[in-house]
Design a protein around this motif. Structure first.
Motif, PDB file in Angstrom:
ATOM      1  N   VAL A   1      -9.512  52.985   2.044  1.00  0.00           N
ATOM      2  CA  VAL A   1      -9.882  52.228   0.873  1.00  0.00           C
ATOM      3  C   VAL A   1      -9.317  52.740  -0.207  1.00  0.00           C
ATOM      4  CG1 VAL A   1     -11.597  51.167  -0.614  1.00  0.00           C
ATOM      5  CG2 VAL A   1     -11.958  51.088   2.010  1.00  0.00           C
TER       6      VAL A   1
ATOM      7  N   GLU B   1       2.187  49.616   4.992  1.00  0.00           N
ATOM      8  CA  GLU B   1       1.187  50.298   6.047  1.00  0.00           C
ATOM      9  C   GLU B   1       1.653  51.589   6.223  1.00  0.00           C
ATOM     10  OE1 GLU B   1       1.292  47.315   9.356  1.00  0.00           O
ATOM     11  OE2 GLU B   1      -0.398  46.248   8.522  1.00  0.00           O
TER      12      GLU B   1
ATOM     13  N   LEU C   1      -5.081  42.053   0.192  1.00  0.00           N
ATOM     14  CA  LEU C   1      -4.054  41.845   1.019  1.00  0.00           C
ATOM     15  C   LEU C   1      -4.315  42.433   2.514  1.00  0.00           C
ATOM     16  CD1 LEU C   1      -0.803  41.189   0.942  1.00  0.00           C
ATOM     17  CD2 LEU C   1      -0.369  43.263   0.450  1.00  0.00           C
ATOM     18  N   ARG C   2      -4.856  43.703   2.339  1.00  0.00           N
ATOM     19  CA  ARG C   2      -5.134  44.755   3.563  1.00  0.00           C
ATOM     20  C   ARG C   2      -6.241  44.033   4.367  1.00  0.00           C
ATOM     21  NH1 ARG C   2      -7.034  46.260   7.095  1.00  0.00           N
ATOM     22  NH2 ARG C   2      -7.431  48.393   7.866  1.00  0.00           N
ATOM     23  N   TYR C   3      -7.522  43.683   3.545  1.00  0.00           N
ATOM     24  CA  TYR C   3      -8.698  43.400   4.324  1.00  0.00           C
ATOM     25  C   TYR C   3      -8.933  41.988   4.398  1.00  0.00           C
ATOM     26  CZ  TYR C   3      -9.546  48.554   4.051  1.00  0.00           C
ATOM     27  OH  TYR C   3      -9.348  49.740   4.204  1.00  0.00           O
TER      28      TYR C   3
ATOM     29  N   LEU D   1      -6.561  45.420  -1.976  1.00  0.00           N
ATOM     30  CA  LEU D   1      -7.668  45.086  -0.897  1.00  0.00           C
ATOM     31  C   LEU D   1      -7.593  43.793  -0.465  1.00  0.00           C
ATOM     32  CD1 LEU D   1     -10.390  47.312  -2.511  1.00  0.00           C
ATOM     33  CD2 LEU D   1      -8.947  47.968  -0.811  1.00  0.00           C
TER      34      LEU D   1
ATOM     35  N   TRP E   1      -5.354  52.295  -0.455  1.00  0.00           N
ATOM     36  CA  TRP E   1      -5.048  50.836  -0.749  1.00  0.00           C
ATOM     37  C   TRP E   1      -5.289  50.682  -2.455  1.00  0.00           C
ATOM     38  CZ3 TRP E   1      -1.774  47.558   1.763  1.00  0.00           C
ATOM     39  CH2 TRP E   1      -1.582  48.075   3.004  1.00  0.00           C
ATOM     40  N   ALA E   2      -6.426  51.004  -2.684  1.00  0.00           N
ATOM     41  CA  ALA E   2      -6.929  51.074  -4.162  1.00  0.00           C
ATOM     42  C   ALA E   2      -5.797  51.720  -4.822  1.00  0.00           C
ATOM     43  CB  ALA E   2      -8.296  51.591  -4.331  1.00  0.00           C
TER      44      ALA E   2
END
Lengths: 199, 199
Positions: free
Chosen positions: A151, A125, B165-167, B163, A154-155
């Motif tokens: 997005v 994070e 993991l995060r979303y 994505l 994270w991508a």
């Protein structure tokens, strides 16, 4: 983890964290032991317990220390480039270079999701937050196309993680420039056929 | 793992694998036990050992079974779309949907790198090989821009993983359509400022 008051205390803490990174990276959390860490660091077990109450505690501290060092290493590389797509490449190169110099990185951070999930989430994070801030700034300045910075962060982190696994960790060397070229072509322009143009 | 000769043997094997997926997903490899797996599957320990010699063996089999099921699930979703960028989106949606329905997926596959590294590498290498073949075919047909299919496959797998993991995993639900839209804008067109055009 106490903040050491003296330079000598600081050096001992650094030795313990480096020793623990090597121990956890080579043996994994379960097989690692406090006595091996203190032997590697050349400090007594009594000294260890002045800094950390347990093996769990130093494991979490190692994850945080690696995260901090990685963010600093990448931020430095990225800040030096004025062309923001070149900065993106520099950030990924800095990540892969860090992976090469910290062979236990993947093992330790991935094992954190089982040993200390708070440290694991915080690691990603914080990395993502800094990355998204930088992407948002560049898009606002017109140096990148507009788009969702979180997005994208994270991508690109996922992309870097998997390229690092496939092209660095499993082969124990840095990827060829062509791999970086292909990754940057993907990050820069995507895979949609050219005639369709940007959305 | 023997191939069961009868439908009943097949059903028992399926029950054992499902029970082991739940057990490893909830408790992790180290805390999981063969007796808990057989209790969940409602088979005797004697029967377990007709199928698997050890906890390690069924763990590797679970990783392979999940990989097989995921590849099949994604391939089906991707094959149904004639527009190849829509097919990319369908593939990622299928992956995230699979993650929701297999809550132990991340834990099990990530733990495999410590328990059965061969199964871990095979899981990703087989996923990547199929993905790269499909991307190469689409690029050759002009349905995607030309580019290195293997790097693209690993990049998009990494993107999907992070994505997810995060979303999904950290929020225990599917991402909003806007997150998918942003991810597809990234995969389709990248982040380079528009005036620079494709390379």
């Amino acid at each position: 983890m106490p903040k050491p008051a003296t330079a000598r205390g600081e050096a001992t803490l650094r030795r313990l964290l480096d020793a623990a990174e090597a121990e956890f990276g080579e043996r994994g959390f379960h097989a690692a032991s406090v006595s091996s860490i203190t032997a590697r660091a050349k400090v007594s077990q009594g000294t260890f317990y002045l800094y950390f109450p347990s093996k769990e505690a130093i494991f979490g501290a190692v994850v945080r220390a690696i995260g901090h060092a990685l963010r600093k290493h990448m931020a430095l590389a990225v800040a030096q480039r004025s062309d923001r797509m070149q900065a993106q490449r520099a950030g990924i190169e800095a990540f892969l270079d860090f992976v090469q110099r910290h062979p236990g990185l993947y093992r330790i951070v991935q094992e954190a999701q089982f040993v200390d999930e708070v440290a694991f989430r915080e690691y990603y994070e914080r990395l993502a937050a800094g990355y998204a801030r930088s992407l948002a700034r560049d898009a606002a300045a017109g140096a990148l196309a507009p788009g969702d910075a979180e997005v994208r962060a994270w991508a690109i982190m996922g992309l870097g993680h998997f390229l690092g696994l496939r092209y660095c960790l499993w082969r124990q060397r840095l990827p060829e420039p062509e791999v970086l070229d292909a990754a940057m072509a993907f990050i820069g322009h995507g895979i949609a056929p050219h005639e369709s143009g940007p959305p």
